[in-house]
Design an enzyme around this catalytic site. Sequence first.
Site, PDB file in Angstrom:
ATOM      1  N   PRO A 153       0.828  -1.219   0.000  1.00  0.00           N
ATOM      2  CA  PRO A 153       0.000   0.000   0.000  1.00  0.00           C
ATOM      3  C   PRO A 153       0.858   1.264   0.000  1.00  0.00           C
ATOM      4  CG  PRO A 153      -0.090  -1.095   2.147  1.00  0.00           C
ATOM      5  CD  PRO A 153       0.666  -2.003   1.232  1.00  0.00           C
ATOM      6  N   GLU A 189       2.218  -7.786   8.740  1.00  0.00           N
ATOM      7  CA  GLU A 189       2.570  -6.359   8.805  1.00  0.00           C
ATOM      8  C   GLU A 189       3.358  -5.923   7.567  1.00  0.00           C
ATOM      9  OE1 GLU A 189       1.177  -4.421  10.943  1.00  0.00           O
ATOM     10  OE2 GLU A 189       0.273  -6.272  11.676  1.00  0.00           O
ATOM     11  N   ARG A 241      -3.056  -7.576 -20.512  1.00  0.00           N
ATOM     12  CA  ARG A 241      -3.916  -7.040 -21.581  1.00  0.00           C
ATOM     13  C   ARG A 241      -3.140  -6.221 -22.606  1.00  0.00           C
ATOM     14  NH1 ARG A 241      -7.533  -3.522 -20.884  1.00  0.00           N
ATOM     15  NH2 ARG A 241      -9.117  -4.338 -22.270  1.00  0.00           N
ATOM     16  N   ASP A 291     -10.742   0.972 -24.818  1.00  0.00           N
ATOM     17  CA  ASP A 291     -11.175   0.877 -23.434  1.00  0.00           C
ATOM     18  C   ASP A 291     -10.882   2.149 -22.652  1.00  0.00           C
ATOM     19  OD1 ASP A 291     -12.391  -1.572 -23.337  1.00  0.00           O
ATOM     20  OD2 ASP A 291     -10.507  -2.660 -23.059  1.00  0.00           O
TER      21      ASP A 291
HETATM   22  N1  SAM Z   1       1.689  -2.616   7.507  1.00  0.00           N
HETATM   23  C1  SAM Z   1       1.450  -2.347   6.125  1.00  0.00           C
HETATM   24  C2  SAM Z   1       1.157  -0.868   5.955  1.00  0.00           C
HETATM   25  O1  SAM Z   1       0.380  -0.323   6.755  1.00  0.00           O
HETATM   26  O2  SAM Z   1       1.633  -0.272   4.996  1.00  0.00           O
HETATM   27  C3  SAM Z   1       0.279  -3.126   5.593  1.00  0.00           C
HETATM   28  C4  SAM Z   1       0.555  -4.557   5.383  1.00  0.00           C
HETATM   29  S1  SAM Z   1      -0.786  -5.386   4.592  1.00  0.00           S
HETATM   30  C5  SAM Z   1      -1.802  -5.838   5.931  1.00  0.00           C
HETATM   31  C6  SAM Z   1      -0.110  -6.924   4.073  1.00  0.00           C
HETATM   32  C7  SAM Z   1       0.350  -6.998   2.628  1.00  0.00           C
HETATM   33  O3  SAM Z   1      -0.740  -6.835   1.757  1.00  0.00           O
HETATM   34  C8  SAM Z   1       1.370  -5.971   2.195  1.00  0.00           C
HETATM   35  O4  SAM Z   1       2.679  -6.329   2.563  1.00  0.00           O
HETATM   36  C9  SAM Z   1       1.185  -5.951   0.693  1.00  0.00           C
HETATM   37  O5  SAM Z   1       1.921  -6.972   0.037  1.00  0.00           O
HETATM   38  C10 SAM Z   1      -0.305  -6.265   0.527  1.00  0.00           C
HETATM   39  N2  SAM Z   1      -1.103  -5.052   0.275  1.00  0.00           N
HETATM   40  C11 SAM Z   1      -1.958  -4.454   1.161  1.00  0.00           C
HETATM   41  N3  SAM Z   1      -2.556  -3.393   0.595  1.00  0.00           N
HETATM   42  C12 SAM Z   1      -2.082  -3.296  -0.665  1.00  0.00           C
HETATM   43  C13 SAM Z   1      -2.319  -2.392  -1.733  1.00  0.00           C
HETATM   44  N4  SAM Z   1      -3.163  -1.368  -1.602  1.00  0.00           N
HETATM   45  N5  SAM Z   1      -1.658  -2.590  -2.898  1.00  0.00           N
HETATM   46  C14 SAM Z   1      -0.792  -3.616  -3.035  1.00  0.00           C
HETATM   47  N6  SAM Z   1      -0.516  -4.506  -2.050  1.00  0.00           N
HETATM   48  C15 SAM Z   1      -1.155  -4.356  -0.879  1.00  0.00           C
END
Ligand code: SAM
Length: 234
Positions: free
Chosen positions: A76, A103, A141, A156
Amino acid sequence: MFGNVFSKGVINKAREKRVVEVHVHDLRDYTKDKHKQVDDRPFGGGEGMVLKPEPIFSAVEAVRKKKKSPVILLSPQGERFDHRLAEQLAEEEQIVLICGRYEGVDERVVQHSITGEISIGDYVLTGGEPAAIVFVDAVSRFVTHVVGKEESVRQDSFSSGMLDFPYYTRPRDFRGLKVPEVLFSGDHAKIEQWRRQKAFEKTARIRPELLMNKKLSQKEKSILKEIHWERKER
Ligand code: SAM
């Protein structure tokens, strides 16, 4: 987590045609201890678990074919994934994706094992797998011969800098809801103009920021003004 997603539909067809390859690797296969441990408690205390660096470094070193292949952590905290990025990454011969859990991953992975981080949106998923599925689908795609009519990819949403125009199919009249007459006119120029106008109106209503750098015709400028006033009155 990946189940059948890559063995169904368009991505599976692309794999059968050998224009796209998708390989899923289990980090546990890159551990050396008998419990195949991939996660551990965070140093400094606090909740949750963190993915350990060793299996990720080993996995990347084993699957990356070329030194210049991008290694992307789905996170994220990454650069926001969009149409432009998908199109650009479709040029790559190989892309290694890392899915986090809990995490997230040990910061040494972020600092030394990857070439970038990508986020699919401003929300937090429980793991990187759904993000990887979105990524593979959207990037594929843009690979030649993946989508039957490549013209449709260009039509698209986002390709032209606007959202796509509305589509209709049979029946012509459904519960009194009629298909716009212009689509039966046989006049291709007129149909093209109608579609462009509908795409423009929808973009102006829902995603006006997409039009910011676009050269607009006089008519489009007045549609935009009208929508702007409609909104103000609401
Ligand atoms: N502690 C992290 C933070 O607050 O930034 C969040 C970890 S999340 C619970 C677990 C995993 O989900 C991340 O390591 C990532 O690989 C994936 N993930 C969560 N949200 C994502 C997003 N918006 N885009 C891409 N991967 C995501």
